[in-house]
Design a protein around this motif. Structure first.
Motif, PDB file in Angstrom:
ATOM      1  N   GLY A   1       0.853  -1.180   0.000  1.00  0.00           N
ATOM      2  CA  GLY A   1       0.000   0.000   0.000  1.00  0.00           C
ATOM      3  C   GLY A   1       0.886   1.226   0.000  1.00  0.00           C
ATOM      4  N   CYS A   2       0.281   2.409  -0.077  1.00  0.00           N
ATOM      5  CA  CYS A   2       1.083   3.628  -0.256  1.00  0.00           C
ATOM      6  C   CYS A   2       1.972   3.940   0.941  1.00  0.00           C
ATOM      7  CB  CYS A   2       0.186   4.808  -0.599  1.00  0.00           C
ATOM      8  SG  CYS A   2      -1.036   5.250   0.653  1.00  0.00           S
ATOM      9  N   VAL A   3       1.492   3.687   2.162  1.00  0.00           N
ATOM     10  CA  VAL A   3       2.319   3.945   3.342  1.00  0.00           C
ATOM     11  C   VAL A   3       3.398   2.878   3.477  1.00  0.00           C
ATOM     12  CG1 VAL A   3       2.343   4.146   5.854  1.00  0.00           C
ATOM     13  CG2 VAL A   3       0.469   5.173   4.543  1.00  0.00           C
ATOM     14  N   ARG A   4       2.995   1.624   3.330  1.00  0.00           N
ATOM     15  CA  ARG A   4       3.948   0.520   3.510  1.00  0.00           C
ATOM     16  C   ARG A   4       5.080   0.586   2.482  1.00  0.00           C
ATOM     17  NH1 ARG A   4       2.764  -4.369   6.446  1.00  0.00           N
ATOM     18  NH2 ARG A   4       0.530  -3.921   6.348  1.00  0.00           N
ATOM     19  N   ILE A   5       4.756   0.840   1.223  1.00  0.00           N
ATOM     20  CA  ILE A   5       5.785   0.900   0.186  1.00  0.00           C
ATOM     21  C   ILE A   5       6.680   2.134   0.365  1.00  0.00           C
ATOM     22  CG2 ILE A   5       6.161   1.241  -2.297  1.00  0.00           C
ATOM     23  CD1 ILE A   5       5.507  -1.630  -1.562  1.00  0.00           C
ATOM     24  N   THR A   6       6.088   3.250   0.804  1.00  0.00           N
ATOM     25  CA  THR A   6       6.907   4.438   1.085  1.00  0.00           C
ATOM     26  C   THR A   6       7.930   4.130   2.173  1.00  0.00           C
ATOM     27  OG1 THR A   6       5.119   5.952   0.470  1.00  0.00           O
ATOM     28  CG2 THR A   6       6.863   6.840   1.861  1.00  0.00           C
ATOM     29  N   GLU A   7       7.469   3.536   3.276  1.00  0.00           N
ATOM     30  CA  GLU A   7       8.376   3.269   4.399  1.00  0.00           C
ATOM     31  C   GLU A   7       9.422   2.214   4.055  1.00  0.00           C
ATOM     32  OE1 GLU A   7       6.008   2.376   7.837  1.00  0.00           O
ATOM     33  OE2 GLU A   7       5.409   4.475   8.116  1.00  0.00           O
ATOM     34  N   ARG A   8       9.061   1.264   3.207  1.00  0.00           N
ATOM     35  CA  ARG A   8      10.012   0.219   2.838  1.00  0.00           C
ATOM     36  C   ARG A   8      11.074   0.696   1.850  1.00  0.00           C
ATOM     37  NH1 ARG A   8       6.170  -4.989   1.363  1.00  0.00           N
ATOM     38  NH2 ARG A   8       5.480  -5.521   3.476  1.00  0.00           N
ATOM     39  N   HIS A   9      10.665   1.543   0.890  1.00  0.00           N
ATOM     40  CA  HIS A   9      11.534   1.787  -0.258  1.00  0.00           C
ATOM     41  C   HIS A   9      11.779   3.244  -0.632  1.00  0.00           C
ATOM     42  CE1 HIS A   9      11.384  -2.519  -1.088  1.00  0.00           C
ATOM     43  NE2 HIS A   9      10.067  -2.467  -1.116  1.00  0.00           N
ATOM     44  N   LEU A  10      10.749   4.091  -0.621  1.00  0.00           N
ATOM     45  CA  LEU A  10      10.876   5.424  -1.230  1.00  0.00           C
ATOM     46  C   LEU A  10      11.284   6.444  -0.177  1.00  0.00           C
ATOM     47  CD1 LEU A  10       7.789   5.409  -3.646  1.00  0.00           C
ATOM     48  CD2 LEU A  10      10.047   4.361  -3.921  1.00  0.00           C
ATOM     49  N   ARG A  11      12.582   6.502   0.116  1.00  0.00           N
ATOM     50  CA  ARG A  11      13.075   7.258   1.268  1.00  0.00           C
ATOM     51  C   ARG A  11      13.649   8.621   0.912  1.00  0.00           C
ATOM     52  NH1 ARG A  11      14.876   1.889   2.278  1.00  0.00           N
ATOM     53  NH2 ARG A  11      13.652   0.891   3.936  1.00  0.00           N
ATOM     54  N   THR A  12      13.840   8.899  -0.368  1.00  0.00           N
ATOM     55  CA  THR A  12      14.373  10.205  -0.750  1.00  0.00           C
ATOM     56  C   THR A  12      13.301  10.994  -1.506  1.00  0.00           C
ATOM     57  OG1 THR A  12      15.285   9.404  -2.857  1.00  0.00           O
ATOM     58  CG2 THR A  12      16.708   9.272  -0.913  1.00  0.00           C
TER      59      THR A  12
ATOM     60  N   ALA B   1       9.684  -4.269  -7.769  1.00  0.00           N
ATOM     61  CA  ALA B   1       9.920  -5.696  -7.545  1.00  0.00           C
ATOM     62  C   ALA B   1       9.057  -6.220  -6.401  1.00  0.00           C
ATOM     63  CB  ALA B   1      11.403  -5.941  -7.249  1.00  0.00           C
ATOM     64  N   ASP B   2       8.901  -5.420  -5.360  1.00  0.00           N
ATOM     65  CA  ASP B   2       8.060  -5.787  -4.217  1.00  0.00           C
ATOM     66  C   ASP B   2       6.605  -5.962  -4.655  1.00  0.00           C
ATOM     67  OD1 ASP B   2       7.215  -6.283  -1.635  1.00  0.00           O
ATOM     68  OD2 ASP B   2       7.988  -4.430  -0.786  1.00  0.00           O
ATOM     69  N   VAL B   3       6.111  -5.000  -5.439  1.00  0.00           N
ATOM     70  CA  VAL B   3       4.721  -5.066  -5.916  1.00  0.00           C
ATOM     71  C   VAL B   3       4.533  -6.259  -6.841  1.00  0.00           C
ATOM     72  CG1 VAL B   3       2.935  -3.859  -7.233  1.00  0.00           C
ATOM     73  CG2 VAL B   3       4.406  -2.579  -5.659  1.00  0.00           C
ATOM     74  N   HIS B   4       5.495  -6.510  -7.727  1.00  0.00           N
ATOM     75  CA  HIS B   4       5.382  -7.648  -8.637  1.00  0.00           C
ATOM     76  C   HIS B   4       5.317  -8.967  -7.873  1.00  0.00           C
ATOM     77  CE1 HIS B   4       7.064  -5.513 -12.484  1.00  0.00           C
ATOM     78  NE2 HIS B   4       5.961  -4.976 -12.023  1.00  0.00           N
ATOM     79  N   ALA B   5       6.126  -9.095  -6.825  1.00  0.00           N
ATOM     80  CA  ALA B   5       6.111 -10.327  -6.034  1.00  0.00           C
ATOM     81  C   ALA B   5       4.748 -10.521  -5.374  1.00  0.00           C
ATOM     82  CB  ALA B   5       7.214 -10.281  -4.980  1.00  0.00           C
ATOM     83  N   ALA B   6       4.178  -9.445  -4.864  1.00  0.00           N
ATOM     84  CA  ALA B   6       2.852  -9.530  -4.249  1.00  0.00           C
ATOM     85  C   ALA B   6       1.790  -9.878  -5.287  1.00  0.00           C
ATOM     86  CB  ALA B   6       2.505  -8.207  -3.563  1.00  0.00           C
TER      87      ALA B   6
END
Length: 316
Positions: A160-171, A184-189
């Motif tokens: 989801g938007c919060v989970r993916i932000t905290e996991r990956h989109l840090r800058t 890659a995370d979304v594709h695996a899911a």
């Protein structure tokens, strides 16, 4: 006619719908529909617990919603909590706080029920052919549900938007490497979800919830958030992808300047757009592989909140 209140407490926002519902006539009339960004899921993916400040924000909002329900003489309330509450070790503390604020027992529902409620809310007013594939893109999870009049198959992905932000989109904006890791995370899911849900059967793809409606507002070039323009909007797949790409590439200041952008979505919309882009493109490929064609995407302002309202009226 029964006057009900539906409260949807997700990872990013808490929303209220007060409506008059006539089950026999199949009619739902909005009286009050509102949303607050409380970020209940702040840090839950990393710590496994609801942060004290996030819990305080959410319970404050619940108390405000309780006052609105009292003022409008609501007959029955259903409070549904989803992804962040499912995952939190201290969810019992949260449940107690909601019970004290609203006087009702909050329900921490599973992903399959969440998907079913989203499906009912989103498809109740569509004049399109099925099977429908409803995608409910939330803060902590994304529900994938396929069916005609009722769901035939459903799956809840932990993206989801919060989970993916905290996991990956840090800058700000995210780097190419961060975007690649998120994709890659979304594709695996999606690989797991699509093993459960045969999305190749889709004739109408419907997206709901804040990330999707925000992307749609951007694709439509709106200067402010216009639910009347967004609800039922039909976009081509290319329009969706272009709007998502643009939001992912922007920095925080540029996203903040968009007139339709809710302040509480500024820091997570890049991840929301990324998830939505990958879902739409994957579904299009699956439909093509099954011998069909998917060129358009529908956005609905009717979602799990409407599904909860229907369920409250049926119980009442």
């Amino acid at each position: 006619m029964t006057r009900v209140a539906a409260i949807d407490c997700g990872t990013n926002s808490i929303r209220l719908l007060v409506a008059d519902v006539d089950i026999a006539a199949g009619m739902l009339v909005d009286l009050d529909r509102r949303m607050e960004v409380v970020r209940l899921g702040q840090g839950v993916d990393r710590t496994g617990r609801i942060a004290p400040e996030a819990m305080a924000r959410t319970l404050d909002a619940a108390r405000r919603y309780a006052a609105i329900c009292a003022d409008l003489n609501v007959q029955a309330i259903r409070f549904v909590a989803t992804s962040a509450s499912r995952d939190a070790q201290n969810r019992d503390e949260f449940v107690t706080g909601v019970r004290e604020a609203l006087g009702v027992e909050p329900e921490v529902i599973g992903g399959v029920e969440e998907a079913s409620l989203s499906f009912r809310g989103a498809t109740g007013v569509l004049g399109r052919p099925g099977p429908y594939l409803v995608i409910d893109l939330g803060g902590g999870s994304t529900e994938v549900v396929l069916g005609e009049s009722t769901p035939d198959a459903a799956y809840s992905m932990d993206v989801g938007c919060v989970r993916i932000t905290e996991r990956h989109l840090r800058t700000d904006p995210p780097t190419a490497e961060q975007v690649e890791a998120a994709v890659a995370d979304v594709h695996a899911a999606l690989d797991v979800a699509l093993a459960q849900v045969p999305v190749g059967r889709t004739r109408t793809l419907v997206g709901v919830a804040g990330s999707v409606t925000t992307v749609t507002a951007h694709a439509l070039g709106l200067d402010r958030y216009r639910p009347d323009r967004i609800d039922g909007a039909t976009l081509t797949v290319d329009q969706v992808v272009a709007a998502c790409d643009d939001l992912i590439a922007r920095d925080r200041e540029s996203r903040s300047a968009l007139g339709f952008m809710h302040p509480g979505r500024v820091d997570v919309i890049a991840a929301g757009a990324l998830v939505w882009r990958e879902v739409v493109l994957r579904v299009q490929r699956e439909v093509a592989a099954a011998g069909g064609e998917l060129t358009e995407v529908i956005t609905s302002e009717h979602d799990i909140l409407d599904g909860i309202a229907w369920s409250v009226a049926e119980r009442a």
